[in-house]
Design a protein around this motif. Structure first.
Motif, PDB file in Angstrom:
ATOM      1  N   ASP A  93       0.807  -1.223   0.000  1.00 47.97           N
ATOM      2  CA  ASP A  93       0.000   0.000   0.000  1.00 47.97           C
ATOM      3  C   ASP A  93       0.840   1.273   0.000  1.00 47.97           C
ATOM      4  O   ASP A  93       0.300   2.370  -0.084  1.00 47.97           O
ATOM      5  N   SER A  94       2.153   1.145   0.116  1.00 43.75           N
ATOM      6  CA  SER A  94       3.049   2.300   0.097  1.00 43.75           C
ATOM      7  C   SER A  94       3.882   2.263  -1.180  1.00 43.75           C
ATOM      8  O   SER A  94       3.947   1.242  -1.850  1.00 43.75           O
ATOM      9  N   SER A  95       4.544   3.361  -1.470  1.00 43.36           N
ATOM     10  CA  SER A  95       5.345   3.456  -2.685  1.00 43.36           C
ATOM     11  C   SER A  95       6.453   2.406  -2.701  1.00 43.36           C
ATOM     12  O   SER A  95       7.353   2.428  -1.856  1.00 43.36           O
ATOM     13  N   ILE A  96       6.384   1.495  -3.664  1.00 43.23           N
ATOM     14  CA  ILE A  96       7.419   0.462  -3.807  1.00 43.23           C
ATOM     15  C   ILE A  96       8.746   1.126  -4.152  1.00 43.23           C
ATOM     16  O   ILE A  96       9.794   0.772  -3.601  1.00 43.23           O
ATOM     17  N   GLU A  97       8.701   2.110  -5.045  1.00 36.88           N
ATOM     18  CA  GLU A  97       9.926   2.809  -5.454  1.00 36.88           C
ATOM     19  C   GLU A  97      10.624   3.428  -4.244  1.00 36.88           C
ATOM     20  O   GLU A  97      11.835   3.273  -4.068  1.00 36.88           O
ATOM     21  N   ASP A  98       9.868   4.125  -3.391  1.00 36.42           N
ATOM     22  CA  ASP A  98      10.460   4.737  -2.198  1.00 36.42           C
ATOM     23  C   ASP A  98      11.076   3.683  -1.284  1.00 36.42           C
ATOM     24  O   ASP A  98      12.165   3.892  -0.727  1.00 36.42           O
ATOM     25  N   GLN A  99      10.391   2.544  -1.114  1.00 32.94           N
ATOM     26  CA  GLN A  99      10.915   1.487  -0.242  1.00 32.94           C
ATOM     27  C   GLN A  99      12.210   0.898  -0.810  1.00 32.94           C
ATOM     28  O   GLN A  99      13.158   0.647  -0.059  1.00 32.94           O
ATOM     29  N   ILE A 100      12.249   0.681  -2.126  1.00 31.13           N
ATOM     30  CA  ILE A 100      13.448   0.109  -2.760  1.00 31.13           C
ATOM     31  C   ILE A 100      14.626   1.066  -2.623  1.00 31.13           C
ATOM     32  O   ILE A 100      15.719   0.676  -2.200  1.00 31.13           O
ATOM     33  N   TYR A 101      14.411   2.342  -2.974  1.00 37.69           N
ATOM     34  CA  TYR A 101      15.507   3.309  -2.900  1.00 37.69           C
ATOM     35  C   TYR A 101      15.965   3.532  -1.463  1.00 37.69           C
ATOM     36  O   TYR A 101      17.163   3.628  -1.190  1.00 37.69           O
ATOM     37  N   ALA A 102      15.037   3.612  -0.518  1.00 43.65           N
ATOM     38  CA  ALA A 102      15.405   3.831   0.884  1.00 43.65           C
ATOM     39  C   ALA A 102      16.157   2.636   1.469  1.00 43.65           C
ATOM     40  O   ALA A 102      17.050   2.796   2.299  1.00 43.65           O
ATOM     41  N   SER A 103      15.818   1.438   1.020  1.00 48.10           N
ATOM     42  CA  SER A 103      16.409   0.238   1.608  1.00 48.10           C
ATOM     43  C   SER A 103      17.674  -0.247   0.909  1.00 48.10           C
ATOM     44  O   SER A 103      18.558  -0.816   1.548  1.00 48.10           O
TER      45      SER A 103
END
Length: 126
Positions: A93-103
């Protein structure tokens, strides 16, 4: 307010946070209906819905939901040409792109950065 901040502030007040059948976070205040001032103020501040349980204790329905975490397969290609493929849990439910880049993107700009990525849900064998 984020789910984490809501849980921290509720727990600081000695309140219990649980999820209902729809994965919504519900705060059990332990405050009786006859003395709702603190709970009313808190609910008003954060836009939570006030209710009571069968025992006359005030409940707060937060409108915040537990993340929908799913096992995903991720393929990442870095600027250096290095490619990685792995499985990880992502909040759908959250931005996949943001999660990938942040992690998975290097903090140091001198290190290779993510050039491209793809992801898909892991399918369970039937």
């Amino acid at each position: 307010m984020t789910s984490v901040k809501m849980m921290q502030s509720a727990e600081a007040l000695g309140w219990q946070v649980e999820t209902d059948n729809n994965s919504q976070y519900v705060i059990y205040t332990g405050i009786p209906e006859g003395a709702p001032e603190v709970a009313q103020q808190y609910a008003s501040e954060y836009g939570f819905a006030l209710d009571s349980d069968n025992y006359g204790t005030i409940l707060l329905y937060t409108g915040l939901y537990e993340p929908d975490m799913r096992l995903c397969e991720v393929w990442i290609r870095y600027e250096s040409g290095v490619e990685n493929r792995f499985e990880t849990w992502l909040d759908i439910d959250s931005s996949i792109e943001d999660q990938i880049y942040a992690s998975f993107n290097a903090i140091d700009p001198e290190c290779p950065q993510i050039a491209d990525f793809k992801w898909d849900l892991v399918r369970e064998a039937k």
